[in-house]
Design a protein around this motif. Structure first.
Motif, PDB file in Angstrom:
ATOM      1  N   GLY A  13      50.126  56.730  92.347  1.00  0.00           N
ATOM      2  CA  GLY A  13      51.429  57.030  91.730  1.00  0.00           C
ATOM      3  C   GLY A  13      51.846  55.930  90.765  1.00  0.00           C
ATOM      4  O   GLY A  13      52.378  56.198  89.680  1.00  0.00           O
ATOM      5  N   ALA A  14      51.613  54.689  91.158  1.00  0.00           N
ATOM      6  CA  ALA A  14      51.958  53.574  90.283  1.00  0.00           C
ATOM      7  C   ALA A  14      51.093  53.613  89.013  1.00  0.00           C
ATOM      8  O   ALA A  14      51.585  53.339  87.898  1.00  0.00           O
ATOM      9  N   PHE A  15      49.840  53.989  89.166  1.00  0.00           N
ATOM     10  CA  PHE A  15      48.957  54.062  88.003  1.00  0.00           C
ATOM     11  C   PHE A  15      49.416  55.176  87.064  1.00  0.00           C
ATOM     12  O   PHE A  15      49.425  55.001  85.838  1.00  0.00           O
ATOM     13  N   VAL A  16      49.831  56.334  87.620  1.00  0.00           N
ATOM     14  CA  VAL A  16      50.329  57.436  86.787  1.00  0.00           C
ATOM     15  C   VAL A  16      51.600  56.998  86.064  1.00  0.00           C
ATOM     16  O   VAL A  16      51.795  57.283  84.879  1.00  0.00           O
ATOM     17  N   LEU A  17      52.475  56.312  86.777  1.00  0.00           N
ATOM     18  CA  LEU A  17      53.713  55.814  86.166  1.00  0.00           C
ATOM     19  C   LEU A  17      53.412  54.824  85.041  1.00  0.00           C
ATOM     20  O   LEU A  17      54.038  54.863  83.975  1.00  0.00           O
ATOM     21  N   LEU A  18      52.439  53.958  85.242  1.00  0.00           N
ATOM     22  CA  LEU A  18      52.044  52.986  84.221  1.00  0.00           C
ATOM     23  C   LEU A  18      51.479  53.690  82.994  1.00  0.00           C
ATOM     24  O   LEU A  18      51.806  53.341  81.854  1.00  0.00           O
ATOM     25  N   VAL A  20      52.160  56.766  82.005  1.00  0.00           N
ATOM     26  CA  VAL A  20      53.270  57.454  81.328  1.00  0.00           C
ATOM     27  C   VAL A  20      54.108  56.455  80.545  1.00  0.00           C
ATOM     28  O   VAL A  20      54.487  56.705  79.397  1.00  0.00           O
ATOM     29  N   LEU A  21      54.389  55.313  81.133  1.00  0.00           N
ATOM     30  CA  LEU A  21      55.189  54.305  80.427  1.00  0.00           C
ATOM     31  C   LEU A  21      54.446  53.740  79.213  1.00  0.00           C
ATOM     32  O   LEU A  21      55.080  53.407  78.210  1.00  0.00           O
ATOM     33  N   LEU A  22      53.151  53.624  79.281  1.00  0.00           N
ATOM     34  CA  LEU A  22      52.386  53.139  78.134  1.00  0.00           C
ATOM     35  C   LEU A  22      52.159  54.233  77.094  1.00  0.00           C
ATOM     36  O   LEU A  22      51.953  53.941  75.917  1.00  0.00           O
ATOM     37  N   ALA A  23      52.213  55.484  77.499  1.00  0.00           N
ATOM     38  CA  ALA A  23      51.981  56.591  76.568  1.00  0.00           C
ATOM     39  C   ALA A  23      53.136  56.725  75.581  1.00  0.00           C
ATOM     40  O   ALA A  23      52.926  57.076  74.408  1.00  0.00           O
ATOM     41  N   ILE A  24      54.359  56.448  76.015  1.00  0.00           N
ATOM     42  CA  ILE A  24      55.528  56.599  75.129  1.00  0.00           C
ATOM     43  C   ILE A  24      55.430  55.658  73.922  1.00  0.00           C
ATOM     44  O   ILE A  24      55.566  56.108  72.770  1.00  0.00           O
ATOM     45  N   PRO A  25      55.177  54.354  74.090  1.00  0.00           N
ATOM     46  CA  PRO A  25      55.032  53.496  72.897  1.00  0.00           C
ATOM     47  C   PRO A  25      53.816  53.868  72.048  1.00  0.00           C
ATOM     48  O   PRO A  25      53.872  53.756  70.818  1.00  0.00           O
ATOM     49  N   LEU A  26      52.752  54.353  72.691  1.00  0.00           N
ATOM     50  CA  LEU A  26      51.579  54.751  71.908  1.00  0.00           C
ATOM     51  C   LEU A  26      51.881  55.972  71.042  1.00  0.00           C
ATOM     52  O   LEU A  26      51.426  56.048  69.898  1.00  0.00           O
ATOM     53  N   VAL A  27      52.664  56.917  71.551  1.00  0.00           N
ATOM     54  CA  VAL A  27      53.051  58.085  70.756  1.00  0.00           C
ATOM     55  C   VAL A  27      53.933  57.651  69.585  1.00  0.00           C
ATOM     56  O   VAL A  27      53.761  58.103  68.444  1.00  0.00           O
ATOM     57  N   LYS A  28      54.893  56.756  69.852  1.00  0.00           N
ATOM     58  CA  LYS A  28      55.766  56.254  68.781  1.00  0.00           C
ATOM     59  C   LYS A  28      54.960  55.487  67.726  1.00  0.00           C
ATOM     60  O   LYS A  28      55.204  55.606  66.531  1.00  0.00           O
ATOM     61  N   LEU A  29      53.992  54.690  68.194  1.00  0.00           N
ATOM     62  CA  LEU A  29      53.143  53.953  67.261  1.00  0.00           C
ATOM     63  C   LEU A  29      52.304  54.906  66.418  1.00  0.00           C
ATOM     64  O   LEU A  29      52.114  54.681  65.216  1.00  0.00           O
ATOM     65  N   GLY A  30      51.858  56.003  67.009  1.00  0.00           N
ATOM     66  CA  GLY A  30      51.105  57.017  66.250  1.00  0.00           C
ATOM     67  C   GLY A  30      51.963  57.644  65.172  1.00  0.00           C
ATOM     68  O   GLY A  30      51.501  57.858  64.044  1.00  0.00           O
ATOM     69  N   ARG A  31      53.231  57.947  65.486  1.00  0.00           N
ATOM     70  CA  ARG A  31      54.140  58.508  64.478  1.00  0.00           C
ATOM     71  C   ARG A  31      54.386  57.508  63.348  1.00  0.00           C
ATOM     72  O   ARG A  31      54.433  57.880  62.171  1.00  0.00           O
ATOM     73  N   THR A  32      54.553  56.250  63.703  1.00  0.00           N
ATOM     74  CA  THR A  32      54.763  55.207  62.687  1.00  0.00           C
ATOM     75  C   THR A  32      53.553  55.100  61.767  1.00  0.00           C
ATOM     76  O   THR A  32      53.693  54.988  60.538  1.00  0.00           O
ATOM     77  N   LEU A  33      52.364  55.149  62.348  1.00  0.00           N
ATOM     78  CA  LEU A  33      51.149  55.087  61.520  1.00  0.00           C
ATOM     79  C   LEU A  33      51.024  56.309  60.622  1.00  0.00           C
ATOM     80  O   LEU A  33      50.572  56.198  59.474  1.00  0.00           O
ATOM     81  N   ASP A  34      51.442  57.482  61.128  1.00  0.00           N
ATOM     82  CA  ASP A  34      51.423  58.685  60.291  1.00  0.00           C
ATOM     83  C   ASP A  34      52.372  58.540  59.105  1.00  0.00           C
ATOM     84  O   ASP A  34      52.028  58.893  57.972  1.00  0.00           O
TER      85      ASP A  34
END
Length: 133
Positions: A13-18, A20-34
């Motif tokens: 559960g902690a790994f899934v939470l980690l 998910v928490l790391l996926a949000i900045p990666l998605v935002k970084l992908g939008r910024t790069l786009d």
């Protein structure tokens, strides 16, 4: 459930939470790069008119510089001709003209002195000491 399985579930559960928490900045970084990619593409598309205008401006400036070079060369030729003409004038007419001017100045000064003596016969230029009687 054994305590090992409960610990494994907590770690999972902690790994899934980690993740998910790391996926949000990666998605935002992908939008910024786009967005950055789109901005770079637009800048690249708009550089062609800028470079074309700069190229035509440089061509125009080079044409004007060639004209200025021609004008400068002509001015140099004219100044050389004026210098040669003034040297020629000084050599041919300068000496006699200076002599003529000096002679005419001397004659006019002598005439003025003579007129002055005629007008004032008992003045300081008179040869008689007693004056006329």
């Amino acid at each position: 459930m054994t305590p090992t399985q409960i610990a494994a579930l907590i770690v999972a559960g902690a790994f899934v939470l980690l993740v998910v928490l790391l996926a949000i900045p990666l998605v935002k970084l992908g939008r910024t790069l786009d967005e950055a990619t789109v901005a770079i593409r637009k800048a690249h598309e708009n550089t062609d008119p800028i470079f074309t205008g700069a190229n035509s401006t440089l061509t125009h400036v080079n044409t004007q510089l060639e004209r200025v070079d021609g004008i400068t060369a002509n001015a140099k030729t004219v100044s050389g001709n004026v210098s040669a003409l003034s040297s020629l004038f000084t050599a041919t007419l300068g000496g006699p003209l200076v002599k003529t001017a000096a002679f005419s100045y001397g004659v006019s000064k002598a005439l003025r002195a003579r007129r002055k003596r005629k007008e004032e016969p008992w003045g300081k230029h008179s040869r008689r000491k007693g004056g006329r009687k």
